[in-house]
Write an enzyme that holds these catalytic residues in place. Structure first.
Site, PDB file in Angstrom:
ATOM      1  N   PHE A  45       2.278  14.023  23.102  1.00  0.00           N
ATOM      2  CA  PHE A  45       2.738  15.180  22.331  1.00  0.00           C
ATOM      3  C   PHE A  45       2.280  16.515  22.921  1.00  0.00           C
ATOM      4  CE2 PHE A  45       2.310  18.040  18.625  1.00  0.00           C
ATOM      5  CZ  PHE A  45       3.593  17.944  18.106  1.00  0.00           C
ATOM      6  N   ASN A  46       1.007  16.575  23.302  1.00  0.00           N
ATOM      7  CA  ASN A  46       0.485  17.880  23.730  1.00  0.00           C
ATOM      8  C   ASN A  46       0.893  18.250  25.135  1.00  0.00           C
ATOM      9  OD1 ASN A  46      -1.125  19.014  21.429  1.00  0.00           O
ATOM     10  ND2 ASN A  46      -1.808  16.891  21.485  1.00  0.00           N
TER      11      ASN A  46
ATOM     12  N   HIS B 176     -13.508  16.219  19.646  1.00  0.00           N
ATOM     13  CA  HIS B 176     -12.312  15.443  19.949  1.00  0.00           C
ATOM     14  C   HIS B 176     -12.720  14.358  20.932  1.00  0.00           C
ATOM     15  CE1 HIS B 176      -8.521  14.530  22.309  1.00  0.00           C
ATOM     16  NE2 HIS B 176      -8.477  13.843  21.192  1.00  0.00           N
ATOM     17  N   LEU B 177     -12.697  13.140  20.433  1.00  0.00           N
ATOM     18  CA  LEU B 177     -13.128  12.000  21.244  1.00  0.00           C
ATOM     19  C   LEU B 177     -11.881  11.177  21.590  1.00  0.00           C
ATOM     20  CD1 LEU B 177     -15.722  10.426  22.181  1.00  0.00           C
ATOM     21  CD2 LEU B 177     -15.471   9.105  20.077  1.00  0.00           C
ATOM     22  N   ARG B 178     -11.333  11.455  22.783  1.00  0.00           N
ATOM     23  CA  ARG B 178     -10.110  10.738  23.194  1.00  0.00           C
ATOM     24  C   ARG B 178     -10.515   9.382  23.714  1.00  0.00           C
ATOM     25  NH1 ARG B 178      -5.603   8.778  24.248  1.00  0.00           N
ATOM     26  NH2 ARG B 178      -3.994   9.799  25.532  1.00  0.00           N
TER      27      ARG B 178
ATOM     28  N   THR C  58      -5.054  16.999  27.154  1.00  0.00           N
ATOM     29  CA  THR C  58      -4.271  18.152  26.694  1.00  0.00           C
ATOM     30  C   THR C  58      -4.434  18.336  25.179  1.00  0.00           C
ATOM     31  OG1 THR C  58      -2.287  16.775  26.580  1.00  0.00           O
ATOM     32  CG2 THR C  58      -2.521  18.156  28.522  1.00  0.00           C
TER      33      THR C  58
ATOM     34  N   ASP D  20      -5.669  16.811  12.509  1.00  0.00           N
ATOM     35  CA  ASP D  20      -6.955  16.673  13.218  1.00  0.00           C
ATOM     36  C   ASP D  20      -7.220  17.900  14.092  1.00  0.00           C
ATOM     37  OD1 ASP D  20      -8.112  14.319  12.404  1.00  0.00           O
ATOM     38  OD2 ASP D  20      -7.247  13.083  13.988  1.00  0.00           O
TER      39      ASP D  20
ATOM     40  N   GLU E  32       4.992  10.532  28.327  1.00  0.00           N
ATOM     41  CA  GLU E  32       4.056  11.646  28.067  1.00  0.00           C
ATOM     42  C   GLU E  32       3.777  11.843  26.586  1.00  0.00           C
ATOM     43  OE1 GLU E  32       2.514  12.585  30.467  1.00  0.00           O
ATOM     44  OE2 GLU E  32       3.818  12.411  32.215  1.00  0.00           O
TER      45      GLU E  32
END
Ligand SMILES: C[C@@H]1O[C@H](OP(=O)(O)OP(=O)(O)OC[C@H]2O[C@@H](n3cnc4c(=O)[nH]c(N)nc43)[C@H](O)[C@@H]2O)[C@@H](O)[C@H](O)[C@@H]1O
Length: 463
Positions: free
Chosen positions: A87-88, A323-325, A421, A404, A85
């Protein structure tokens, strides 16, 4: 080898030669610094306890043997999360466990031991030194956390514990047979999977332990199948065990007690990023985006407990943040992540609507992808935070991601990635700062997603 490491080795191998080091070490630890730390944690918590919600009473769980002997205070709750998993998601699990520990503290003093950050899958930089065993204070402001619940770093727990051994370790799992209807329940069950090994010589269980591997062990290990909210463990911890230290591994198995209520928001508000990282992000905002808290109406109160904002109080810097994941997310959730070209089309449209010329992009995309995106946005000033080597080496990948997030949280308008997340945590940061929800709960859509439903608005709630 440090004295502490020597003691770890000694205790885990139970050698007689080690006796001297161990007793010296333990004596040395009765030093003032740690006593002060413990006192500080408690006093800090007691001082803020009037602000706590007086939630749930509990019934002892009759399914488990009731332990009559009295547990020594304070007791320590440790936890860990599924290794894969990010960080968020881990931040989210902290919130669930922090609420459990707060509930435990209504009955007896418990301290939440913070799991060090080690080798997260997404932290890929090779040139920044070790990314193991990073303490929470690198990323978060511990005094702020302590205003919600008593917490301590794992290293400090090891110093005050007589030996590097956790008394009881429970590995949480689902029910093997699955489920038809939701009911709150937990049962000791055979392990479906067990990543810990028993050492029959010294009768201890060894495993990952945040990267401490053979330096830390557990005395007792069992698997528990659970379906329920985090505080389902309250009766068990208070009446079915008197262990001084208890660890719940795979803590993501339990849910938030109540998602989105004022207690949820209290623990969320307590999770302030460390000042050192906020300062780096603020300096970037000022230099590249002409954005300051005074101008943008995003000044933080010193104490989160007193900070209350109305929607619309914050104005934000004159830039649109995205935020471009990408990376693994773009593969796992192919249907949710737009192509770069389509992402750019949406970003352009929004920037035009909002009359913003500057675009800040937070992304885990490789440089080529970022450059491609920039090409599609050539009429705009596109920014990406690029840390100096010193910043990266000092604070690592986890910090760059926080910087960021902090920059996105201060934009006049934010648009994120569906169900990331990382994006969710930016949204809640903006709720805390007092942005209008219209400028926060927005996401990019895949080209085939014709309805393009926007994110649920989880609005802040104060008690
Ligand atoms: C597919 C799943 O996605 C879930 O991720 P998701 O919710 O987006 O969010 P996180 O749980 O934070 O995990 C994504 C990680 O990728 C990096 N990352 C993502 N976006 C950015 C960005 O804009 N800037 C920087 N600097 N770093 C970024 C960062 O390390 C972050 O913690 C994961 O928790 C699961 O483990 C799994 O990978």
């Amino acid at each position: 080898m440090s004295r502490q490491r020597q003691v770890f080795r000694c205790l885990s191998h139970q050698s007689h030669h080690c006796h001297y080091h161990t007793s010296q070490f333990i004596l040395g630890l009765k030093n003032l610094k740690l006593v002060i730390l413990l006192l500080a944690i408690h006093v800090n918590f007691l001082l803020s306890s009037e602000d706590r919600d007086d939630t749930n009473s509990y019934e002892p769980d009759s399914k488990f043997k009731v332990v009559v002997e009295e547990a020594k205070a304070p007791r320590y709750l440790l936890y860990d999360v599924n290794p894969g998993e990010g960080f968020n998601l881990r931040r989210d699990v902290y919130m669930r466990i922090a609420v459990l520990v707060q509930n435990l503290n209504d009955a007896a003093p418990w301290i939440l031991v913070l799991p060090p950050w080690s080798r997260l899958y997404h932290w890929k930089s090779q040139d920044v030194g070790s990314q193991d065993m990073i303490p929470w204070s690198t990323f978060f402001d511990l005094p702020s956390l302590r205003k919600f619940v008593p917490v301590m770093e794992f290293e400090d727990f090891l110093k005050i514990n007589r030996e590097p051994v956790i008394d009881e370790l429970y590995y949480l799992q689902n029910y093997k047979e699955g489920w038809d209807k939701w009911e709150e329940k937990m049962d000791k069950r055979p392990c479906i999977m067990n990543p810990y090994n028993f050492d029959s010589k010294n009768k201890l269980w060894y495993g990952w332990f945040f990267g401490y591997n053979d330096e830390v062990a557990a005395r007792k290990f069992e698997c528990i199948s659970v379906m329920g909210h985090a505080s389902i463990f309250k009766p068990f911890l208070l009446t079915n065990t008197s262990a001084r230290s208890v660890m719940l591994d795979r803590a993501e198995t339990v849910l938030h007690d109540r998602y989105g209520d004022s207690v949820f928001w209290k623990v969320r508000r307590s999770m302030r990023f460390s000042k050192q990282l906020r300062d780096v992000a603020d300096a970037y905002r000022k230099l590249h985006l002409n954005s300051t808290d005074e101008e943008d109406k995003t000044v933080l109160d010193d104490d989160w407990i007193n900070m209350k904002r109305n929607h619309g109080d914050a104005r934000g810097g004159a830039y649109l943040a995205v935020h471009l994941r990408r990376a693994d997310f773009a593969k796992v959730r192919e249907k949710d992540v737009p192509s770069l070209k389509y992402a750019a089309k949406q970003i352009k449209k929004l920037s035009k609507q909002q009359e913003l010329k500057h675009i800040f992009v937070a992304t885990d995309a490789p440089l080529e992808e970022y450059n491609e995106l920039k090409k599609y946005l050539k009429d705009y000033k596109v920014h990406r935070y690029e840390p100096s080597f010193e910043v990266k080496k000092k604070y690592k990948d986890g910090a760059v991601a926080i910087i960021d997030q902090w920059i996105c949280a201060h934009a006049r308008y934010f648009v994120g990635t569906k169900e990331s997340t990382f994006s969710f945590r930016i949204q809640d940061e903006r709720e805390i700062l007092g942005f209008s929800p219209d400028t926060t709960f927005n996401r990019l859509c895949h080209e085939k997603d014709k309805t393009c439903e926007q994110p649920t608005r989880w609005l802040i709630s104060y008690s």
